[in-house]
Design an enzyme around this catalytic site. Structure first.
Site, PDB file in Angstrom:
ATOM      1  N   HIS A 314       0.849  -1.184   0.000  1.00  0.00           N
ATOM      2  CA  HIS A 314       0.000   0.000   0.000  1.00  0.00           C
ATOM      3  C   HIS A 314       0.884   1.232   0.000  1.00  0.00           C
ATOM      4  O   HIS A 314       1.941   1.230   0.632  1.00  0.00           O
ATOM      5  CB  HIS A 314      -0.917   0.017   1.236  1.00  0.00           C
ATOM      6  CG  HIS A 314      -2.060   0.954   1.090  1.00  0.00           C
ATOM      7  ND1 HIS A 314      -1.959   2.292   1.364  1.00  0.00           N
ATOM      8  CD2 HIS A 314      -3.326   0.739   0.664  1.00  0.00           C
ATOM      9  CE1 HIS A 314      -3.119   2.864   1.118  1.00  0.00           C
ATOM     10  NE2 HIS A 314      -3.969   1.954   0.684  1.00  0.00           N
ATOM     11  N   ASP A 372      -7.960  -5.428   0.194  1.00  0.00           N
ATOM     12  CA  ASP A 372      -8.469  -6.304  -0.863  1.00  0.00           C
ATOM     13  C   ASP A 372      -8.108  -7.764  -0.651  1.00  0.00           C
ATOM     14  O   ASP A 372      -8.582  -8.629  -1.385  1.00  0.00           O
ATOM     15  CB  ASP A 372      -7.923  -5.843  -2.224  1.00  0.00           C
ATOM     16  CG  ASP A 372      -8.444  -4.477  -2.594  1.00  0.00           C
ATOM     17  OD1 ASP A 372      -9.667  -4.292  -2.506  1.00  0.00           O
ATOM     18  OD2 ASP A 372      -7.652  -3.602  -2.949  1.00  0.00           O
TER      19      ASP A 372
HETATM   20  N1  CMC Z   1       4.155  -7.812  -4.576  1.00  0.00           N
HETATM   21  C1  CMC Z   1       5.487  -7.770  -4.742  1.00  0.00           C
HETATM   22  N2  CMC Z   1       6.222  -6.647  -4.637  1.00  0.00           N
HETATM   23  C2  CMC Z   1       5.586  -5.509  -4.372  1.00  0.00           C
HETATM   24  C3  CMC Z   1       4.201  -5.469  -4.191  1.00  0.00           C
HETATM   25  C4  CMC Z   1       3.473  -6.676  -4.301  1.00  0.00           C
HETATM   26  N3  CMC Z   1       2.158  -6.682  -4.142  1.00  0.00           N
HETATM   27  N4  CMC Z   1       3.821  -4.201  -3.934  1.00  0.00           N
HETATM   28  C5  CMC Z   1       4.933  -3.457  -3.955  1.00  0.00           C
HETATM   29  N5  CMC Z   1       6.003  -4.240  -4.215  1.00  0.00           N
HETATM   30  C6  CMC Z   1       7.414  -3.812  -4.258  1.00  0.00           C
HETATM   31  C7  CMC Z   1       7.698  -3.080  -5.544  1.00  0.00           C
HETATM   32  O1  CMC Z   1       8.192  -3.937  -6.546  1.00  0.00           O
HETATM   33  C8  CMC Z   1       8.733  -2.065  -5.097  1.00  0.00           C
HETATM   34  O2  CMC Z   1       9.986  -2.712  -5.021  1.00  0.00           O
HETATM   35  P1  CMC Z   1      11.334  -1.879  -5.350  1.00  0.00           P
HETATM   36  O3  CMC Z   1      11.411  -0.785  -4.343  1.00  0.00           O
HETATM   37  O4  CMC Z   1      12.411  -2.908  -5.220  1.00  0.00           O
HETATM   38  O5  CMC Z   1      11.175  -1.362  -6.740  1.00  0.00           O
HETATM   39  C9  CMC Z   1       8.318  -1.716  -3.673  1.00  0.00           C
HETATM   40  O6  CMC Z   1       7.587  -2.861  -3.213  1.00  0.00           O
HETATM   41  C10 CMC Z   1       7.431  -0.479  -3.579  1.00  0.00           C
HETATM   42  O7  CMC Z   1       6.371  -0.637  -4.486  1.00  0.00           O
HETATM   43  P2  CMC Z   1       5.753   0.557  -5.326  1.00  0.00           P
HETATM   44  O8  CMC Z   1       5.042   0.007  -6.518  1.00  0.00           O
HETATM   45  O9  CMC Z   1       6.809   1.596  -5.578  1.00  0.00           O
HETATM   46  O10 CMC Z   1       4.733   1.153  -4.264  1.00  0.00           O
HETATM   47  P3  CMC Z   1       3.486   2.058  -4.563  1.00  0.00           P
HETATM   48  O11 CMC Z   1       3.181   2.775  -3.324  1.00  0.00           O
HETATM   49  O12 CMC Z   1       3.713   2.878  -5.791  1.00  0.00           O
HETATM   50  O13 CMC Z   1       2.312   1.006  -4.937  1.00  0.00           O
HETATM   51  C11 CMC Z   1       0.548  -0.566  -4.672  1.00  0.00           C
HETATM   52  C12 CMC Z   1       1.365   0.576  -4.021  1.00  0.00           C
HETATM   53  C13 CMC Z   1      -0.652  -0.858  -3.815  1.00  0.00           C
HETATM   54  C14 CMC Z   1       0.068  -0.099  -6.067  1.00  0.00           C
HETATM   55  C15 CMC Z   1       1.456  -1.816  -4.816  1.00  0.00           C
HETATM   56  O14 CMC Z   1       1.852  -2.259  -3.525  1.00  0.00           O
HETATM   57  C16 CMC Z   1       0.771  -2.947  -5.559  1.00  0.00           C
HETATM   58  O15 CMC Z   1       0.817  -2.985  -6.798  1.00  0.00           O
HETATM   59  N6  CMC Z   1       0.095  -3.902  -4.833  1.00  0.00           N
HETATM   60  C17 CMC Z   1      -0.669  -4.953  -5.458  1.00  0.00           C
HETATM   61  C18 CMC Z   1      -2.027  -4.418  -5.894  1.00  0.00           C
HETATM   62  C19 CMC Z   1      -2.954  -4.192  -4.716  1.00  0.00           C
HETATM   63  O16 CMC Z   1      -3.104  -5.012  -3.841  1.00  0.00           O
HETATM   64  N7  CMC Z   1      -3.617  -3.017  -4.738  1.00  0.00           N
HETATM   65  C20 CMC Z   1      -4.612  -2.658  -3.716  1.00  0.00           C
HETATM   66  C21 CMC Z   1      -4.155  -1.513  -2.889  1.00  0.00           C
HETATM   67  S1  CMC Z   1      -5.123  -1.249  -1.418  1.00  0.00           S
HETATM   68  C22 CMC Z   1      -6.732  -0.857  -1.893  1.00  0.00           C
HETATM   69  C23 CMC Z   1      -6.870   0.143  -2.988  1.00  0.00           C
HETATM   70  O17 CMC Z   1      -6.168   1.123  -3.093  1.00  0.00           O
HETATM   71  O18 CMC Z   1      -7.804  -0.072  -3.765  1.00  0.00           O
END
Ligand code: CMC
Length: 438
Positions: A314, A372
């Site tokens: 998140h 989720d």
């Molecule tokens: N599985 C594996 N690695 C992950 C995941 C994951 N679910 N989420 C983040 N990471 C890693 C990512 O690869 C990155 O690694 P590095 O720093 O080495 O590049 C690091 O963690 C930070 O991730 P980010 O993408 O820069 O973080 P963000 O804040 O931009 O994205 C997120 C947040 C929710 C989009 C992301 O965690 C994600 O794609 N999660 C899976 C989708 C999900 O469950 N979304 C629902 C979010 S909660 C409810 C909502 O908002 O609707």
């Protein structure tokens, strides 16, 4: 940047190392949470913009609705903890709170329930819209279309400068969303639409419209209705997430409320946001059995593989999402009530959670289960098809969008949302005629 205290006025000084020029910018303090640097005069005074793709360090507005402490895993609406609201309130209580700032007294609650409930019916002509969609349309596609189309039907609630219009539009959106959502489902399975019943609760009415048919009565299980209501509470608002920011940006141009909420639904649809609940269930189904979990965890950690564990991570929470904690318990309660003791998806989910909580990669990146992760298991137990999961998120979040939109319209500081950019494209060059282009 240096932080100086200038008498009573706290400021941050920005210095341009190239010529030594410096400027002071005020620090603004909220009631709780991190302070912000007020950069509204940054460009006018310095000629600089800030650069923050994804808004990782940007506060886009002032708000009094929802507070998140991501480090501690705390979520509060109007100062009330989400756990307390989920335990003691019902969804319409929380809707009133989000919209009005206080929990309602009995008289206020009765009137609110009456007012919202008497907007549940859909203009009959709108029903024709469904027939224009293919039967196999994703229900989120239908939602975007029908909610946008509401602006073509409810002309008496389009004037955003009239508080009464705004209130009626807000009630209509909250009330009609379940009707529209259930109709999208009924259309997809070829069953007749079931009209709303105003003598039952919000969650009960939704379940009734989803699962009743004209042929036989549908008995609403109170435990399941309560689980549904709780899910609605847990999804009701979440401050300036992607879809809410989309609603605010759309609304900042003075677009009508139905158009704004349609834009929020479109933004929610993506798997990085609300679409994750559908993606989680698909992922758990694909994993299938506990012994296959390590393979998927390995893939999630592999930078050359785009796969991510859905329902994990998140932007704001760097701790367990408090909504996931409530939902995990709810999932157990619902399955217990239904007499399901060995739901394989729940077993896979719990094992996946256990493994990731002990895994160095997930610990270091502070990736915890989010809202989720467990919601889909409950939806599935309630008999809701996977393609409807994000629709339910949209239904619940509508009140948050509407509350944030109202707050924005009433904010005297409100301006059209118009970010700038760091341009790295071609600089000016001579036009090339077709014959010169090769
Ligand atoms: N599985 C594996 N690695 C992950 C995941 C994951 N679910 N989420 C983040 N990471 C890693 C990512 O690869 C990155 O690694 P590095 O720093 O080495 O590049 C690091 O963690 C930070 O991730 P980010 O993408 O820069 O973080 P963000 O804040 O931009 O994205 C997120 C947040 C929710 C989009 C992301 O965690 C994600 O794609 N999660 C899976 C989708 C999900 O469950 N979304 C629902 C979010 S909660 C409810 C909502 O908002 O609707």
């Amino acid at each position: 940047m240096t932080d100086t205290t200038n008498g009573e006025r706290k400021t941050v000084t920005i210095t341009d190392n190239r010529d030594g020029k410096s400027w002071d910018f005020p620090i603004l303090e909220g009631s709780t949470g991190p302070d912000v640097i007020d950069v509204r005069r940054l460009y006018a005074d310095t000629g600089f913009f800030t650069f923050d793709p994804g808004f990782t360090s940007t506060g886009s507005c002032e708000s009094r609705i929802t507070f998140i402490d991501g480090e501690k895993g705390i979520l509060m609406h109007r100062g009330y903890r989400i756990e307390d609201l989920a335990e003691h309130s019902d969804y319409l209580d929380v809707c009133y709170l989000l919209l009005n700032g206080e929990l309602p007294g009995q008289g206020q609650k009765d009137k609110f329930v009456y007012d919202v409930t008497h907007h549940t019916m859909l203009h009959e002509q709108l029903i024709n819209f469904y027939k224009g969609f293919r039967r196999d349309s994703h229900p989120m596609a239908i939602m975007v279309g029908i909610i946008g189309a509401l602006s073509a039907f409810y002309h008496d609630s389009l004037d955003i400068n009239d508080p009464r219009h705004r209130m009626v539009a807000s009630y209509r959106l909250i009330a009609k969303m379940p009707t529209i959502a259930a109709m999208a489902y009924k259309y997809s399975i070829g069953q007749p639409f079931v009209y709303p019943q105003n003598n039952i609760g919000f969650a009960e009415n939704f379940l009734h419209m989803m699962f009743a048919t004209p042929c036989e009565p549908y008995d609403i299980n109170p435990v399941l209705a309560r689980a549904m209501d709780r899910i609605l509470i847990l999804h009701a608002d979440h401050e300036q997430n992607a879809s809410t920011s989309t609603v605010r940006i759309a609304g900042s141009s003075a677009a009508n409320p139905f158009a704004c909420i349609a834009s929020g639904i479109a933004s929610l649809w993506g798997p990085a946001h609300g679409g994750a609940n559908e993606a989680v269930l698909n992922m758990l189904t694909e994993i299938g059995t506990k012994d296959r979990i390590p393979e998927f965890v390995k893939r999630a950690k592999d930078k050359s593989d785009p796969f991510r564990l859905m329902g994990f991570g998140h932007r704001v929470y760097k701790n367990y999402d408090p909504r996931a904690a409530v939902l995990k318990q709810s999932a157990h309660d619902v399955l217990e009530d239904l007499g399901v003791h060995d739901e394989p998806l729940l077993e896979v989910a719990m094992e996946l959670e256990r493994i990731t909580l002990e895994d160095e990669y997930f610990i270091e990146k502070k990736l915890f289960p989010n809202v989720d992760f467990y919601s889909g298991i409950i939806f599935k137990a309630l008999g809701i098809p996977t393609s409807m999961f994000t629709v339910l998120f949209a239904m619940a979040r509508t009140v948050g969008w509407v509350a944030q939109w109202n707050e924005m319209i009433e904010d005297p500081k409100q301006k059209i949302g118009r970010p700038r950019q760091l341009y790295t494209g071609q600089t000016e060059r001579r036009y090339k005629h077709l014959r010169e282009r090769g």
